[in-house]
Every structure is written in structure tokens, then in C-alpha cells.
Design an enzyme around this catalytic site. Structure first.
Site, PDB file in Angstrom:
ATOM      1  N   ILE A  61       0.830  -1.208   0.000  1.00 31.15           N
ATOM      2  CA  ILE A  61       0.000   0.000   0.000  1.00 31.15           C
ATOM      3  C   ILE A  61       0.861   1.254   0.000  1.00 31.15           C
ATOM      4  O   ILE A  61       0.611   2.197  -0.752  1.00 31.15           O
ATOM      5  CB  ILE A  61      -0.951  -0.006   1.212  1.00 31.15           C
ATOM      6  CG1 ILE A  61      -1.892  -1.208   1.145  1.00 31.15           C
ATOM      7  CG2 ILE A  61      -1.744   1.290   1.281  1.00 31.15           C
ATOM      8  CD1 ILE A  61      -2.805  -1.320   2.344  1.00 31.15           C
ATOM      9  N   ASN A  63       4.961   3.004   1.638  1.00 31.04           N
ATOM     10  CA  ASN A  63       6.165   2.854   2.441  1.00 31.04           C
ATOM     11  C   ASN A  63       6.683   4.226   2.791  1.00 31.04           C
ATOM     12  O   ASN A  63       6.373   5.219   2.137  1.00 31.04           O
ATOM     13  CB  ASN A  63       7.238   2.046   1.703  1.00 31.04           C
ATOM     14  CG  ASN A  63       7.366   2.472   0.247  1.00 31.04           C
ATOM     15  OD1 ASN A  63       7.365   3.664  -0.049  1.00 31.04           O
ATOM     16  ND2 ASN A  63       7.449   1.513  -0.650  1.00 31.04           N
ATOM     17  N   GLY A  64       7.450   4.268   3.865  1.00 30.67           N
ATOM     18  CA  GLY A  64       7.961   5.536   4.336  1.00 30.67           C
ATOM     19  C   GLY A  64       9.181   5.337   5.189  1.00 30.67           C
ATOM     20  O   GLY A  64       9.792   4.264   5.208  1.00 30.67           O
ATOM     21  N   GLY A  67       8.365   2.557   8.044  1.00 30.92           N
ATOM     22  CA  GLY A  67       7.977   1.189   7.758  1.00 30.92           C
ATOM     23  C   GLY A  67       7.253   1.060   6.438  1.00 30.92           C
ATOM     24  O   GLY A  67       7.191   1.994   5.636  1.00 30.92           O
ATOM     25  N   VAL A  68       6.675  -0.124   6.245  1.00 31.73           N
ATOM     26  CA  VAL A  68       5.973  -0.477   5.011  1.00 31.73           C
ATOM     27  C   VAL A  68       4.621  -1.060   5.396  1.00 31.73           C
ATOM     28  O   VAL A  68       4.503  -1.787   6.388  1.00 31.73           O
ATOM     29  CB  VAL A  68       6.786  -1.491   4.183  1.00 31.73           C
ATOM     30  CG1 VAL A  68       6.110  -1.757   2.845  1.00 31.73           C
ATOM     31  CG2 VAL A  68       8.206  -0.999   3.969  1.00 31.73           C
ATOM     32  N   VAL A  69       3.592  -0.747   4.616  1.00 31.67           N
ATOM     33  CA  VAL A  69       2.247  -1.271   4.838  1.00 31.67           C
ATOM     34  C   VAL A  69       1.812  -2.021   3.594  1.00 31.67           C
ATOM     35  O   VAL A  69       1.935  -1.513   2.475  1.00 31.67           O
ATOM     36  CB  VAL A  69       1.240  -0.144   5.168  1.00 31.67           C
ATOM     37  CG1 VAL A  69      -0.158  -0.713   5.336  1.00 31.67           C
ATOM     38  CG2 VAL A  69       1.655   0.573   6.432  1.00 31.67           C
ATOM     39  N   LYS A  84       1.334  -3.717   8.901  1.00 39.45           N
ATOM     40  CA  LYS A  84       2.387  -2.708   8.944  1.00 39.45           C
ATOM     41  C   LYS A  84       3.658  -3.347   9.486  1.00 39.45           C
ATOM     42  O   LYS A  84       3.661  -3.900  10.591  1.00 39.45           O
ATOM     43  CB  LYS A  84       1.948  -1.532   9.823  1.00 39.45           C
ATOM     44  CG  LYS A  84       3.030  -0.491  10.074  1.00 39.45           C
ATOM     45  CD  LYS A  84       2.502   0.584  11.005  1.00 39.45           C
ATOM     46  CE  LYS A  84       3.583   1.577  11.372  1.00 39.45           C
ATOM     47  NZ  LYS A  84       3.086   2.614  12.305  1.00 39.45           N
ATOM     48  N   ASP A 182      -0.956  15.700  14.840  1.00 37.48           N
ATOM     49  CA  ASP A 182      -0.547  15.572  13.434  1.00 37.48           C
ATOM     50  C   ASP A 182      -1.744  15.226  12.558  1.00 37.48           C
ATOM     51  O   ASP A 182      -1.644  14.366  11.678  1.00 37.48           O
ATOM     52  CB  ASP A 182       0.542  14.510  13.300  1.00 37.48           C
ATOM     53  CG  ASP A 182       1.262  14.595  11.953  1.00 37.48           C
ATOM     54  OD1 ASP A 182       1.177  15.667  11.317  1.00 37.48           O
ATOM     55  OD2 ASP A 182       1.885  13.603  11.545  1.00 37.48           O
TER      56      ASP A 182
END
Length: 781
Positions: A61, A63-64, A67-69, A84, A182
Site C-alpha cells: 500500500i 512505504n515511508g 515502515g511499510v504497509v 504494517k 498531526d
């Protein structure tokens, strides 16, 4: 590799870097940046998922930096979820603490509009090799940022429903003394049914109870500038839940216009955009500014008057703008709270106090104020994982096995009491109480019943005759046996609870309420789908009727009516029908109420000879109950002309016809033009589904709402020659340049010196985190 850019204007617009930067040759800086970018991209795009056999990975879906989803399917049930992965979760203390904070908060919350943890995968490797954390969450197809900046229709009802769900979740969160800090469109997850969930709690903090906690509150504060409250930019030291309400107002305005409300390029520009709309802050706000230079800068600006929201959003709903104005105010204490916003008339369509719960008890942030090492954070995360599974197993045990209940000690049975029959002779009734004293009376009354014990009659005397209806001994024995059997059955089948102390009613659990809300949501979805199906069927019929019948086609074709509406429509149609044509021999119909004067002159003759008198029609009948005239249909003989050739009019020689005392409507002589309008009004009596229409297709989300950090793939794929001065582009990203502290913390475990990090920071245009008070120069760009 692109040529290194010249330094941008920076946060202060002066062109100077935030701090001293080591001068390096361009080639060296480029090589260092290239190496760091390659490392950063390789680490962030690690999408290898080790989830065992329980889940099947579908696709990535987003990534950042954190982490990755990926979407996944549970093999046992087929349910789709989002998993996640937080790789190397314990390398950097800041990131590890963020993971611990988010796990604790999401375990504490149970709400429809907050992302929920469905599972936390236990580590399959020894403790020393445990590095990656896998969290299973609700799967949401998209996020609000993708919806706003897409071609997907976004009506006012969509905006209303999204805002209601956001405020509903925010009310629950604030009741737990948690501030999100946020909130932005990409952190609000959305699915095709228009359901919204708040995500990414990595920046959440508790309320500040003392001035010493202000620095703790600002720790790691790198939230998106466009949605940041003025008290954070001006260092007002008033950090309350109103921070989130400012962000909600910015999101609300972005939904109304489908563009960002305050897209500032830097801190000064952001403040200027806010004052352009809200005007100059009040003297109280200016005096509360913590930095003297910032206060002097604001006072040096020419005074501005606030701009009406009707001017900012021309043509927008007045109630929506009223609520928006109560959210976006300089003074935090003047902003509306989440609970009060839910009561605003703009959200009255969805507001339900019984379905807007609070969170109890409040969330405890004591762990977050401690100085924890990486090893202690790792131990705490493992403990949270084990606690999650222990709670879930405990719930399953309660569902599977009921606690064993001790049987009630058996009590001696009730003694058998033989009740005498009311028709039995008095001698059969043995009275154990002492006999009453005889009352003095002049003489024995003939009807007096002697209740005193009498000696048994001698055996020689015959027994009194048995009265009819007396209970026999066999019947008594049968009743006694039945009662005894029933008592034994109750003692044998129901020993789990004392008879005299029934089990108290169990309180309704959150899971039961969640199931009820899911059932309500399912019914709403079914109604929405049924409504959409009816609409499509109606459009199809209207198109078919327009092709076959042209303009004269039935305008009511495809309209769905209830039985009551159909009955009312039939009555209205009968009332609107013209009277049937009558032959020449028929007398004109009389008024529906009141005697009409009979004509004295001859009736006008028709243009054709009258038919045979044997077939003369009967007079029209009048219903007394309703007072409505219902003439019977008359069929003219074949030789007569059509209705247009007949002209039979009522004749009143003494004047106009008398008024109808009952006020009953008269039948019309032509088709009423209001039948369509009445029918449509009648159809509105059916219950309408208040939910907005579902999305036909939702754009794929970026995964930011799951707390993976900024999207590195999208960020790194952008051209490096796109300066900040070009301004943000709608639909590309919902945040300005992010803080370099994220990158610094992320690369902390790789031994990179500050010069390398600074070089990479300048290369990818990431600004340093700072407050407006720290700017060396304050000048308008």
C-alpha cells in the site's frame, strides 16, 4: 545525479542556512548525498514480509521512513487486513519510542473512527534476533487527501459525513486526555463506504499540566506546517486539545474548496497566510507570544481586518462556514471543542449523543516521559505484544468455557399439606387453632355455620352425601405427585444459581456495542446499495419511456411508492378524472351536497337522436361518508358520437350552484397538472437513508495514515530542481518540507557524521526543525 541546488530561502526567507554549514566541494557533497540516498531508499523499500502461514500478502500500500504497509488476507477467514512492518524497529531510540507509543495508544482505544489493532504478530525468532514488528490493522482503501485531490465527486453531504466522523473520533480521543498533534488529510483513512478512521498516533502526546512539560510537548514536533496551530508557531505555551481543532478546521476548509487553506512555504509565509484571513491577532495573543522578537515583528506589521468566510468560500453553505469560523481562531480558548462542534446545526443530521462515547480511563503517558534505552524499549514492546495475546486468549476462554458454578445445597422439601375441599363437610376440616368464644345471641340463627369441633358422628349414622364438584383423593394425590416432580426437576436442572438470588444482569460490553454498530452500518450500506439500484432502475425506465413514448411518456415511470402512497395516488387520480359522458336522456349530475334547483325549461337537445329508453342509465351515486361524487361510468351505444360531440351542462336558473357545506373537492374536468408533484411529495414519505452516496471507486492511498512516515518513493522520484519557491502543488503531497530530524534519527545507527547528514538534508531540501522564535531575521519575502 542532478546538480546540487543552491540553498533555498530557508525558513526565514533570508537565504541563510539555519546554522553553520561546513563548506564542501560540490563533487564531495554530491557523492555523499548519492550514497545516503541509496542507503535511505534501500532501507525504506524493504518490503519482505515474514508473516507465516496465517496471512497472505496481496500488495504494498505504501512505504515511508518508519515502515511499510501491505494489504493481506487472513487464510482462515478470508478477511482482508493491512499489515504494517516496522523494520529495524530498535535501531533508533526515537523510532522505537514512537512504535511503543503507538502500540500502547491503539491498544487503549476502541472506537469506530480510530484505526484499530487486530493482531500483533509474535516474533518467530529468538529475542536477540528480534528486529521487525508486524502490526495487523484495519484495511482502508484510501485516505482523505487522495479523495480531495482526485476526480472523485465530493458533495456537501460527503463533507458533512467525513467531518462528523472526524469529530466523533476526536471527542473520544480528547476524553482520554490525548492530543493527536498531526491531523492532516493523509492521516485520515477512508474506504468506499465513506467510513473514516483516524490513524498515525506516533506524534500523539498528553495534555501539559505544568510549564515544565512544554519542552516535552514540543519534542519531535515535526507536524505538517499547513495544519499547525498558531500557538505552536508563536510559542504561546498554551498546548491544549484546541491544537487538533485548528487542524480539523484546516481540513474542513480543504474539503469545501478542494485546495489547501494555508499552504505556507515557510514559517513566516505560513503566519502571513493565516493573518491574511483571520486578521491581526488580538493584543492579548500578541502579549502572550513567548519570544520578544516575534512579538515585535507582529506588532510592526500593518493591522489587518479579518476576511469574511463568505468571501473566502463564495457559495458555500452558511452553517458550514459558521462552524469553520468557530474552529479557526487565534485564541485557543475561543475555539469550539469537539463535543460542542458535534452539536452544531451543520452536523444535526448525524448527531446522536448516545452514539458518541467517551474513553475511560484516560491514557497514561508516564512511560513517555522517562529516559528509556533501546534495550528497555525493546523489552517494553515485547511485553506489549505478549499482553495483547494474553488479553485475547482470556477473552476467548471466557467465550468458550463458562465458570463452574457450585450447586445449591438441597433444602428439605415442604411438608405435604392436604387442603380440604370447599364443598367438603365441616367435620372433615380439622382446626388446630383454639375455638373462638361463642358470642351471645338471642337465638340460634338458621343460617349460622358452626365452626367448632364436633364429636364424630356415631358409626351407625350414614355419611353425609358427597357434594358435586368436590376434589377426590385421587386428584389430590395426582397434584401432590406433580408438584413433587416439578420441585425435583428444578433442583436437578438448575443448580447453577440460587433460587433466592438471581444472577445480576451483565453490563453491555464494548464488543457488543461494536457488533451493534457494525450491524447498523451493514444495514445502512444495504439501504444505500438498494437506493442506488432503485435510482439506476428508475433512470433506465425513464430512458426507455423517453425513447418509446417521447415527451408524452409517463413521468412517473420507475418511481417506487409504498402501499399507502399508491393508495393515496389512486384516490387522487379518481378525484382528478373528468366525469364520464352521459347520453341525451341522462339528467345532468346534481351537486355533491345540498339540494339543487331543478330546471323548469327544456334541456338542450343533443345533435343525435336519443337511444332506447329501456337501456337508460341509473342516476349517479353519492357516497355519504366521504361526500365525494363518484359517477358510474356510462358506455354510450355504438351509434352515438364521441364525448366531444355532447354538451350537457347543469342548469341553475336561480343563480350559481350552492356551496358545498362539507368542503369536498369537486372532480376536475381535465387531467390535473399537479399529480406528478403530489406523487413525488408522497414518495418522500418513505424513510431516506441519511448517509451520503458511496464512492464508485476510491483512489489508492499512500499508506501515510498507518504511520509509516513521509512517502520516500514519491519524494525521491520528484525532480530535484523543483524549488520551494515554486509553491506546493495540489494533489502531489499534503505536507511541506519535512524535518531533517526524522532523517537524522533514522540514520543515527549507521555512524553518519553531521556533515554527511547536513549534505543530504540540503540535497533533498529538508528543513531543520525550529520555532519562529529561533529565526535570525524576520522579514517579509
Amino acid at each position: 545525479m542532478a546538480e546540487p541546488l543552491k540553498e533555498d530561502d530557508g525558513e526565514d526567507g533570508s537565504g541563510e542556512p539555519p546554522g553553520p554549514v561546513k563548506a564542501e566541494p560540490a563533487g564531495t557533497a554530491a557523492s555523499v548525498a548519492a550514497k545516503n540516498l541509496a542507503l535511505l531508499k534501500a532501507r525504506s523499500f524493504d518490503v519482505t514480509f515474514d508473516v507465516g502461514d496465517e496471512y497472505e500478502i496481496i500488495e504494498t500500500i505504501g512505504n515511508g521512513a518508519y515502515g511499510v504497509v501491505s494489504s493481506a488476507r487472513r487464510r482462515l477467514t478470508g478477511q482482508q487486513v493491512a499489515i504494517k512492518k516496522i523494520p529495524n524497529a530498535f535501531d533508533v531510540v526515537t523510532n522505537a519510542k514512537r512504535t511503543l507509543r503507538e502500540l500502547k495508544i491503539l491498544k487503549h482505544f476502541k472506537h469506530d473512527n480510530i484505526i484499530a489493532i487486530k493482531d500483533i504478530l509474535r516474533p518467530t525468532v529468538p529475542y536477540g534476533e528480534f528486529k521487525s514488528v508486524y502490526v495487523v490493522l484495519d484495511l482502508m482503501e484510501s485516505d482523505l487527501h487522495q479523495i480531495i485531490h482526485s476526480s472523485q465527486p465530493l458533495t456537501l453531504e460527503h463533507v458533512r459525513y467525513f467531518l462528523y466522523q472526524l469529530l466523533r473520533g476526536l471527542k473520544y480521543m480528547h476524553s482520554a486526555q490525548v492530543i493527536h498533534r498531526d491531523l492532516k488529510p493523509s492521516n485520515l483513512l477512508v474506504n468506499e463506504n465513506c467510513e473514516l478512521k483516524i490513524g498515525d498516533f506516533g506524534m500523539a502526546r498528553g495534555l501539559c499540566t505544568s510549564p515544565a512539560e512544554h519542552q516535552y510537548f514540543m519534542t519531535e514536533y515535526v507536524a505538517t506546517r499547513w495544519y499547525r496551530a498558531p500557538e505552536l508557531m508563536l510559542s504561546l505555551h498554551e498546548y491544549t486539545q484546541a491544537i487538533d481543532l485548528w487542524s480539523v478546521g484546516c481540513i474542513f476548509g480543504e474539503m469545501l474548496a478542494r485546495r489547501q487553506l494555508f499552504p505556507g512555504k515557510n514559517y513566516v509565509h505560513q503566519l502571513q497566510l493565516i493573518m491574511t484571513v483571520l486578521g491581526t491577532p488580538s493584543p492579548a495573543v500578541i502579549q502572550a507570544v513567548g519570544a520578544e522578537r516575534v512579538r515585535a515583528y507582529i506588532q510592526s506589521l500593518p493591522p489587518r481586518q479579518p476576511v469574511p468566510w463568505e468571501t473566502v468560500y463564495p457559495g458555500a453553505d452558511r452553517q458550514a462556514l459558521s462552524l469553520l469560523g468557530r474552529m479557526l481562531r487565534f485564541e485557543p480558548s475561543a475555539r469550539v471543542s469537539a463535543a460542542a462542534a458535534l452539536r452544531h446545526p451543520f452536523l444535526a443530521k448525524y448527531h446522536d449523543p448516545d452514539d458518541e462515547p467517551d474513553c475511560a480511563p484516560p491514557f497514561d503517558f508516564a512511560f513517555d516521559r522517562e529516559a528509556l534505552t533501546r534495550e528497555r524499549i525493546k523489552e517494553a514492546i515485547v511485553a506489549e505484544i505478549e499482553d495483547f495475546h494474553a488479553r485475547r486468549e482470556g477473552i476467548r476462554q471466557q467465550i468458550r468455557f463458562q465458570p463452574s458454578l457450585q450447586p445449591v445445597a438441597s433444602e428439605p422439601g415442604c411438608p405435604d399439606v392436604e387442603m380440604p375441599s370447599p364443598w367438603a363437610p365441616s367435620g372433615d376440616c380439622a382446626m388446630e387453632s383454639p375455638p373462638p368464644a361463642p358470642l351471645p345471641c338471642p337465638g340460634p340463627a338458621p343460617d349460622t355455620i358452626d365452626l367448632t369441633l364436633q364429636p364424630p358422628p356415631p358409626a351407625s349414622e350414614p355419611a353425609p352425601p358427597k357434594k358435586e364438584g368436590a376434589i377426590s383423593d385421587n386428584t389430590k394425590a395426582a397434584l401432590k405427585a406433580a408438584l413433587l416432580k416439578s420441585l425435583r426437576s428444578r433442583l436437578r436442572d438448575g443448580p447453577s444459581a440460587p433460587l433466592e438470588a438471581p444472577e445480576p444482569r451483565k453490563p453491555v460490553t464494548a464488543q457488543e456495542r461494536q457488533r451493534e454498530r457494525e450491524e447498523k452500518r451493514r444495514r445502512r450500506q444495504e439501504r444505500a446499495k438498494e437506493r442506488e439500484k432503485r435510482r439506476q432502475e428508475r433512470e433506465r425506465k425513464e430512458r426507455g419511456a423517453g425513447v418509446s413514448g417521447g415527451p408524452s411518456a409517463d413521468p412517473l415511470a420507475g418511481l417506487v411508492l409504498s402501499d399507502n402512497d399508491r393508495s393515496l395516488l389512486e384516490r387522487w387520480t379518481r378525484m382528478a378524472q373528468p366525469p364520464a359522458p352521459a347520453p341525451a336522456t341522462a339528467r345532468p349530475p346534481s351537486p355533491p351536497a345540498g339540494p339543487a334547483t331543478q330546471p323548469t325549461g327544456p334541456l338542450p337537445q343533443p345533435a343525435c337522436p336519443p337511444p332506447a329508453p329501456a337501456a337508460g342509465p341509473a342516476a349517479p351515486q353519492t357516497t355519504a361518508a366521504s361526500g365525494l361524487l363518484a359517477p358510474q361510468p356510462l358506455v354510450p351505444p355504438p351509434g352515438l358520437p364521441g364525448p366531444s360531440a355532447l354538451s350537457v351542462l347543469p342548469y341553475f336558473p336561480s343563480g350559481p350552484p350552492p356551496p358545498d357545506p362539507g368542503g369536498a373537492p369537486q372532480p376536475s374536468t381535465s387531467e390535473s397538472p399537479d399529480v406528478t408533484l403530489v406523487t413525488q411529495q408522497l414518495s418522500k414519505s418513505q424513510v431516506e437513508d441519511p448517509l451520503p452516496p458511496v464512492f464508485s471507486g476510491t483512489p489508492k492511498g499512500s499508506g501515510a495514515g498507518y504511520g509509516v512516515g513521509f512517502d520516500l518513493e514519491e519524494f525521491l522520484n520528484q525532480s530535484f530542481d523543483m524549488g520551494v519557491a515554486d509553491g506546493p502543488q495540489d494533489g502531489q503531497a499534503d505536507s511541506a518540507s519535512l524535518s531533517a530530524s526524522l532523517l537524522a534519527d533514522w540514520l543515527e545507527g549507521h555512524g553518519m557524521n553531521p556533515a554527511d547528514i547536513e549534505s543530504l538534508q540540503r540535497e533533498i531540501q529538508m528543513d531543520s526543525p525550529m520555532l519562529l522564535a529561533d529565526l535570525p531575521d524576520l522579514q517579509e519575502p
